[in-house]
Scaffold this motif. Structure first.
Motif, PDB file in Angstrom:
ATOM      1  N   ALA A 127       5.973 -18.300   8.162  1.00  9.72           N
ATOM      2  CA  ALA A 127       7.291 -18.910   8.083  1.00  9.72           C
ATOM      3  C   ALA A 127       7.300 -20.247   8.810  1.00  9.72           C
ATOM      4  O   ALA A 127       7.879 -21.228   8.340  1.00  9.72           O
ATOM      5  CB  ALA A 127       8.336 -17.973   8.685  1.00  9.72           C
ATOM      6  N   ARG A 128       6.633 -20.278   9.977  1.00 11.21           N
ATOM      7  CA  ARG A 128       6.590 -21.538  10.731  1.00 11.21           C
ATOM      8  C   ARG A 128       5.844 -22.614   9.944  1.00 11.21           C
ATOM      9  O   ARG A 128       6.166 -23.786  10.008  1.00 11.21           O
ATOM     10  CB  ARG A 128       5.903 -21.320  12.087  1.00 11.21           C
ATOM     11  N   GLY A 149       5.789 -22.630   6.883  1.00 10.68           N
ATOM     12  CA  GLY A 149       6.548 -22.849   5.660  1.00 10.68           C
ATOM     13  C   GLY A 149       5.863 -22.330   4.417  1.00 10.68           C
ATOM     14  O   GLY A 149       6.104 -22.800   3.330  1.00 10.68           O
ATOM     15  N   THR A 150       4.976 -21.349   4.582  1.00  7.66           N
ATOM     16  CA  THR A 150       4.303 -20.798   3.405  1.00  7.66           C
ATOM     17  C   THR A 150       4.719 -19.345   3.202  1.00  7.66           C
ATOM     18  O   THR A 150       5.305 -18.725   4.070  1.00  7.66           O
ATOM     19  CB  THR A 150       2.773 -20.841   3.567  1.00  7.66           C
TER      20      THR A 150
END
Ligand SMILES: Nc1ncnc2c1ncn2[C@@H]1O[C@H](COP(=O)(O)OP(=O)(O)OP(=O)(O)O)[C@@H](O)[C@H]1O
Ligand SMILES: Nc1ncnc2c1ncn2[C@@H]1O[C@H](COP(=O)(O)OP(=O)(O)OP(=O)(O)O)[C@@H](O)[C@H]1O
Ligand SMILES: Cc1ncc(C[n+]2csc(CCO)c2C)c(N)n1
Ligand SMILES: [Mg+2]
Ligand SMILES: [Mg+2]
Lengths: 306, 287, 266, 283, 266
Positions: free
Chosen positions: B35-36, B38-39
């Motif tokens: 998530a960090r 962004g995937t």
């Protein structure tokens, strides 16, 4: 002459100067035979000093002053660390971007004498630490950075030279984090200094020995600042637990060098005054209730730097 | 050995559960990381990643096994990174502490059953002594012992003895009192001395209790030795490994040290058990 | 050695002895007003219904219980003192062998405690094992023996050392007639040879009459003495004395006493 | 020096006094039973006070009992809050769960020879994990509050209770077991009516040892992370600021609570195993 | 209920049964080549010298020991199966009461296990306590009872439920003649009323003859059967049958058998 030094924490680059002085023979040159005792979470250096287990110790000024109020007559004889490395490291995703966001959050704090700067800061911000919705919930954090990684706390206490990098090593990027340096928040207190028992200082011979010790130690520190990687390796050699890693210690040395920079070992009175003011200003439960007297001396450093 | 198969079965079940738990507990981190970054991650991607993290919440069994193996076989045993080296340091303090603790425990038990003053005054304080959190006073013990010039193995052994004497006292008091009235009466008709009653009746009758206590006591000794390593600056020993591992968040190192300690403990308990079997058999009590 | 004759010196003297056990649901009066005098060299049998206090009395003599009333003297001292002088050999109602010792080890126990020499111990163990017909079982553990064998082992244990006063609580209860007869004879011989004073609990009337110089009949709740019969039988007693008139008469008197005791019961 | 001398004299005098009392009939009475340990305790405190003052031990190393007493009197609400957090929430719940789990495991082990050979060694192993190692892990898993402390306690008390229960379940004699066989009693019946009652003296050994372990466990676990209340938190925080009087005040509370806990378990034991020779007449 | 007559169905059938214990110092042959058939409703007494294997045989019947040779069937099944069907009431040679239960509690034990209703339990406990003359002792603990009382309690425990086969190992050994006579009568009545099959070990020849329909005489080492005597006495037996010719004759034959057995011994 034999000198025993009690450290505040386990063997790591935070204490590189002393290990370097030992390893490079700086102590020997002064005719000293120095033993370095590592500390740890369960070691109260003041107790060791008072129990006669050490001649000199590394401690932080807030806890040293607190100890003085409890009747332990200890005196700062030198201050190799010029600046504070303490900070609060927060997860960005927890919604903290400035001190105003702390309200209602859970913050991890080191106790055992290290909590004072934090408590002062909070009282300065007007945030109660009792867990009420108006204030912050405080956790006594353990030795590591897990509470942040596990998201049990929004922010945790870290040192610029140590825990912060553990968070990074764990896979978080600096962009994921928000940090608040105590230096920047105006609540910095003096960290690693050298302390001895006051009555021992009455003996000129002891003062002489300490002067040699401080001189050699500062030589060690300057050597370490100039050769951070070698200093880190020396620390590594002295770690009996075999737990430290080279990369971590090298990086730590680099950061520690920033904190010792600018100190020749002499306590800066202004820094001292600021620390005392911070501590006395702490809200309902100030660390020290009255202006300490005789908590430091330049006698040793003066002699050492002649 | 008949017990190989059952042990292996149980171990297999535990390992399987463990892998499951590791996957479940470590998955959160993988998802957070994704998530960090962004995937998106699929389940198939998460699984392998939960098994090879550097700081897992729960390391997978093979990671611990690898850590253990490297600690035991991957180093010279004199190396500071060798678990054998640290294990030995802890073991020596454990054995010394166990010796002191057991000796003291048995002596106290003997005193308690023979002397009313001791029974009434010592027992409550022995209990109270055990409620004192050892980690809190361990530093003081170390400091005090240090100031009278005792350092090294002994302070650790003292703490280890402190933890191990209590189970021995409790078990032995019960054991030494377990002979029934008729068995005591018999000796009474011989006008046997207390010493004779002790050697010929109370002690043999207490054996099952003694061994149960010794098993608990030796495990407690090990815990004591490890605890004792912390306030000595945790320079060496399994306790130091645990602590430094914990301090640097090196989960795998913690677990390896933990398993090393547990292996030592299990071996010690096993040895006591083997001695028990032999002693009871020689006494004709193993039926 | 000794003459084996009653010398007239009182060994056990009970005067008005009473003993009450306190239990959760009220006191149990086990003995009441027991007065009895046993002379040196006497062979006294105690007979009475189950639960009448025979065991309790024997235990009191051996200082294992303490009378709550009256006075009890043994050899002119308190039972406690007599115990301290190792006056007693006691055979308990249950065998009570120590499970961690072999049969020989169990018999050796009193010898060890009383400090007999090693080879003397061995000799005595061998002798008494033979006496109770257990040769060859010395190395077995108690639980490897039958009930009767355990009982004999416990008799052997009490005979192994030379106590002045032998207190035996139903020692032959679990033995068949034939072994029992043989052991009865052996016991009489031992008694004649050593002049011991013997207190003996039994439920067998013929056994009591055959062995004793004095038979004490008791009745229950609270246990008291209803009859004391001095035997007119000679000290030398072949087995067939059991068919003599005297014998049958005494046996009859004992049986009557017992029956009377039982009627108290109701 | 005179104080040190006085300490020695006190020690000897009260020791003699105590031996006297315990030999007398007075010690049989209910009050006598309390007086002897009380005298012993007071002696310890008095000698402690005299020695600390006589040898001028710095209060940051060992405060005198008088100072500790004053601190206790002055901080009752704090001490109470810590007590509830650590003892009631952490230790007690952990003790209950741990002991129940241990007894259950012992029964499972006893039930199946397969498990006995498989689980007991593994059980020894798992349960002998040192507390200082598992505490940080459990704090990581169960969070900072009392739940993780209870978990530590569970692990800590498990082993002593397990070992004692297993030992106790084996402590029936042959005739007692044979009797059950002739009734063709089910396993559960044999367990309930024979094995467990016979094992009680052993189980209580384990439970008693576990009481003190539970308290230590709950306190020590707080050293590895906690909310800012609890006995362990207070101790570690005060050690750091050298508030040794507070440290000892907490220790005193711990000792009191622990002894009371132990006492309660011992009382229950007395009630349940009244038939065991060790609880009957003592000579 | 049942007629109380031997119905001709074999209940215990032993064919060439042998049993050897392995001990540290070599095997002990407790039973050898024991062949015996006991019919439904039989009252079989076992008599023989101490250690001859009586207890071992009874235990084997109850599936507490396992024969190492030969075949043993109970009610046509293995003893194990019969045990699982709760065929047995067993009175052990030693009382073996559970110390944590009161006397009543001990007697209630088999009733609880076999799932009797609460009030039925109470009724039975009361009845059997009365039968063994222990009324009023229900609330006491075993160690508060005399040896004979404990033995009676253990008899009561075995009688409390209705086992088909009652195995009693010297149940009356520790009782005085009078109680013993009364219990003998009571046992005969119970047997006549219920038609149980009873295996009974005793050392008293008169008792064996008085009670049994079949007397098994055994000899020791290794334990084997030397004589099986079918009693010609009627099933209805007043106490004074003991003076009858038949009675005395059988007793004589048993005594001879026993004596012969003992001579094997040497
Ligand atoms: N420890 C005790 N506590 C309470 N009551 C007891 C105790 N010991 C014995 N009694 C009671 O005292 C009475 C006498 O018991 P004792 O053992 O002396 O009888 P006994 O004559 O030996 O009987 P038996 O022939 O059955 O052995 C009995 O009613 C028994 O219940
Ligand atoms: N568990 C065992 N281990 C070894 N030997 C045993 C065991 N049980 C019994 N024996 C032996 O078996 C033989 C027969 O014993 P058993 O108990 O059957 O005798 P018994 O006829 O009942 O004698 P008693 O009348 O004395 O009770 C004895 O020699 C005994 O030593
Ligand atoms: C229990 C405990 N936790 C944290 C600290 C804080 N601390 C003081 S020095 C130091 C080294 C920084 O790398 C750290 C972390 C402490 N003293 N005791
Ligand atoms: Mg009796
Ligand atoms: Mg038998």
């Amino acid at each position: 002459e034999e000198v025993t030094l009690q450290l505040k924490w386990v063997t790591q680059a935070q204490f590189a100067g002393y290990y370097v002085a030992l390893d490079q023979g700086f102590y020997e040159e002064e005719g000293l035979e120095v033993t370095i005792k590592p500390g740890g979470p369960d070691v109260a250096p003041v107790q060791v000093l008072l129990g006669g287990g050490a001649d000199v110790m590394v401690d932080w000024l807030p806890s040293a002053l607190a100890a003085r109020e409890q009747g332990a007559d200890i005196v700062n004889i030198a201050q190799p660390f010029k600046s504070s490395g303490m900070m609060l490291t927060c997860l960005k995703e927890s919604g903290v971007s400035g001190p105003e966001d702390f309200k209602g959050k859970t913050l991890g704090v080191w106790f055992g004498g290290n909590e004072y700067p934090f408590l002062n800061w909070m009282s300065k911000l007007g945030l109660p630490t009792d867990g009420s919705p108006e204030g912050v919930t405080v956790l006594k954090q353990g030795f590591n950075v897990d509470p942040l990684l596990q998201k049990q706390a929004a922010c945790i206490s870290t040192m610029t030279y140590n825990e912060y990098w553990q968070v990074i090593d764990a896979g978080l990027s600096p962009d994921d984090l928000v940090t608040f340096k105590y230096e920047d928040q105006g609540v910095a207190t003096l960290e690693d200094g050298l302390y001895v028992m006051a009555d021992k200082l009455k003996d000129p011979a002891f003062v002489e020995t300490m002067a040699k010790f401080v001189r050699a130690s500062m030589k060690g520190w300057k050597w370490a600042e100039e050769n951070p990687d070698d200093a880190a390796m020396i620390v590594l050699d002295n770690d009996d637990t075999g737990a430290q890693t080279e990369s971590h210690q090298k990086r730590m040395m680099g950061e520690v060098a920033k904190l010792t920079a600018g100190s020749d070992g002499t306590l800066d009175e202004a820094d001292y005054k600021r620390t005392v003011a911070t501590l006395m200003g702490g809200g309902s439960d100030p660390v020290i209730s009255k202006e300490p007297e005789g908590a430091w001396t330049h006698e040793v450093t003066d002699k050492a730097l002649q | 050995m008949r017990s190989i198969l059952p042990v292996l079965t149980v171990v297999a079940v535990i390992v399987a559960l463990w892998y499951g738990a590791a996957a479940a507990m470590n998955a959160q981190w993988v998802r957070d990381q994704a998530a960090r970054a962004g995937t998106e991650v699929s389940l198939a991607q998460i699984l392998p990643r939960t098994m090879s993290q550097e700081r897992p919440v729960l390391p997978a069994p093979h990671q611990v096994a690898k850590g253990l193996w490297e600690g035991v076989a991957g180093q010279k045993i004199t190396s500071k990174r060798s678990l054998v080296y640290h294990g030995w340091i802890t073991l020596s303090a454990t054995l010394l502490g166990f010796g002191i603790g057991t000796g003291l425990g048995i002596l106290l038990a003997i005193g308690i059953i023979h002397n009313r003053a001791m029974d009434q005054s010592v027992m409550p304080w022995a209990i109270a002594s055990q409620t004192i959190p050892i980690l809190a006073i361990a530093p003081m013990i170390i400091v005090v012992l240090n100031s009278i010039g005792v350092s090294g193995l002994l302070p650790k052994a003292v703490i280890s003895a402190y933890l191990s004497f209590f189970p021995v006292v409790v078990g032995m008091v019960k054991g030494l009192r377990s002979p029934d009235a008729m068995q005591l009466d018999l000796l009474s008709t011989y006008n046997a001395s207390r010493a004779q009653a002790f050697w010929k009746l109370r002690l043999p009758a207490s054996m099952p209790y003694l061994f149960a206590s010794l098993k608990v006591g030796i495990a407690a000794s090990l815990v004591g030795a490890i605890v004792g390593e912390l306030p000595t600056g945790a320079v060496a020993g399994l306790g130091a490994r645990l602590l430094s591992g914990s301090y640097y968040g090196q989960t795998i190192q913690i677990w390896s040290a933990l398993f090393a300690a547990a292996i030592v403990a299990a071996a010690l308990v096993g040895i006591v058990g083997a001695i028990q079997t032999r002693v009871l058999r020689r006494m004709g009590m193993a039926r | 050695m000794a003459e084996g004759l009653a010398t007239g010196r009182p060994v056990i003297e009970a005067r008005g002895v009473g003993l009450t056990f306190a239990t959760a649901d009220g006191p149990v009066h086990a003995l009441k007003d027991v007065t009895l005098r046993v002379m040196k060299g006497d062979f006294v049998s105690f007979i009475g219904p189950s639960g009448c206090g025979k065991t309790t009395f024997l235990r009191a003599v051996a200082a294992l219980e303490h009378p709550t009333e009256g006075e009890l003297r043994v050899n002119g001292m308190t039972p406690e003192e007599a115990r301290r002088r190792r006056a007693y050999g006691y055979v308990f109602q249950a065998a009570g062998l120590y499970p961690w010792r072999t049969i020989a080890g169990n018999i050796r126990l009193p010898l060890e405690i009383m400090g007999f020499a090693r080879d003397e111990q061995e000799r005595r163990v061998r002798d008494v094992l033979q006496l109770v017909e257990l040769d060859g079982f010395g190395k077995k553990y108690p639980w490897q023996l039958s009930g009767g064998m355990q009982q004999r082992a416990s008799i052997a244990r009490a005979l192994a050392f030379d106590a002045d006063i032998l207190l035996m609580d139903e020692p032959f209860g679990a033995l068949d007639e034939i072994v029992r007869d043989r052991l009865n004879e052996a016991l009489l011989k031992l008694w004649a040879r050593t002049g011991k004073t013997i207190g003996f609990v039994t439920h067998s009337i013929p056994e009591a009459v055959y062995l004793s110089t004095k038979i004490v009949v008791m009745s229950p709740r609270p246990g008291r003495i209803t009859d004391v019969i001095e035997s007119p039988l000679p000290r030398e007693r072949p087995l067939d004395i059991r068919d003599s008139r005297d014998f049958i008469e005494i046996a009859h008197r004992v049986r009557e006493g017992l029956r009377a005791g039982h009627s108290y019961d109701e | 020096m005179t104080l040190v001398f006085l300490a020695l004299v006190t020690w000897v005098v009260t020791l003699v006094l105590n031996v006297r009392i315990s030999r007398s009939a007075f010690s049989e009475t209910r009050i006598g039973r309390l007086v002897v340990p009380a005298i012993f305790g007071l002696t310890v405190l008095l000698v402690w006070e005299l020695l600390v003052r006589g040898l001028q031990v710095p209060t940051v190393i060992l405060p005198p009992p008088s100072a500790i007493g004053a601190r206790i009197a002055g901080s009752l609400p704090v001490l109470w809050g810590d007590f509830v957090q650590t003892f009631v929430k952490g230790a007690l719940s952990g003790w209950l769960i741990g002991c129940a789990a241990a007894v259950a495991t012992a029964i499972a082990i006893d039930r199946s020879p397969f498990l006995q050979r498989g689980l007991l060694p593994v059980g020894n192993f798992v349960a002998a994990l040192p507390i200082v190692g598992i505490a940080p892990i459990l704090v990581m898993w169960f969070g900072f509050d009392w739940q993780s402390k209870a978990a530590v306690v569970v692990v800590m008390v498990f082993f002593p209770v397990l070992v004692n229960t297993v030992e106790g379940l084996a402590a029936t004699d042959r005739m007692q077991r044979d009797l059950m066989k002739t009734y063709s009693a089910s396993y559960a019946q044999t367990l309930l009516k024979l094995r467990l009652p016979a094992a009680m003296p052993f189980i209580f050994n384990g439970l008693k040892i576990a009481t003190t372990l539970a308290l230590i466990g709950a306190i020590v676990a707080e050293f590895f992370g906690s909310p800012i209340r609890g006995m362990g938190f207070r101790i570690s925080a005060e050690v750091g600021r050298l508030g040794l009087d507070m440290v000892w005040a907490e220790i005193a509370v711990a000792a009191l609570a622990g002894s009371a806990f132990y006492g309660v378990v011992a009382l229950v034991e007395r009630g349940l195993t009244f038939w065991h020779p060790s609880q009957r007449r003592q000579r």
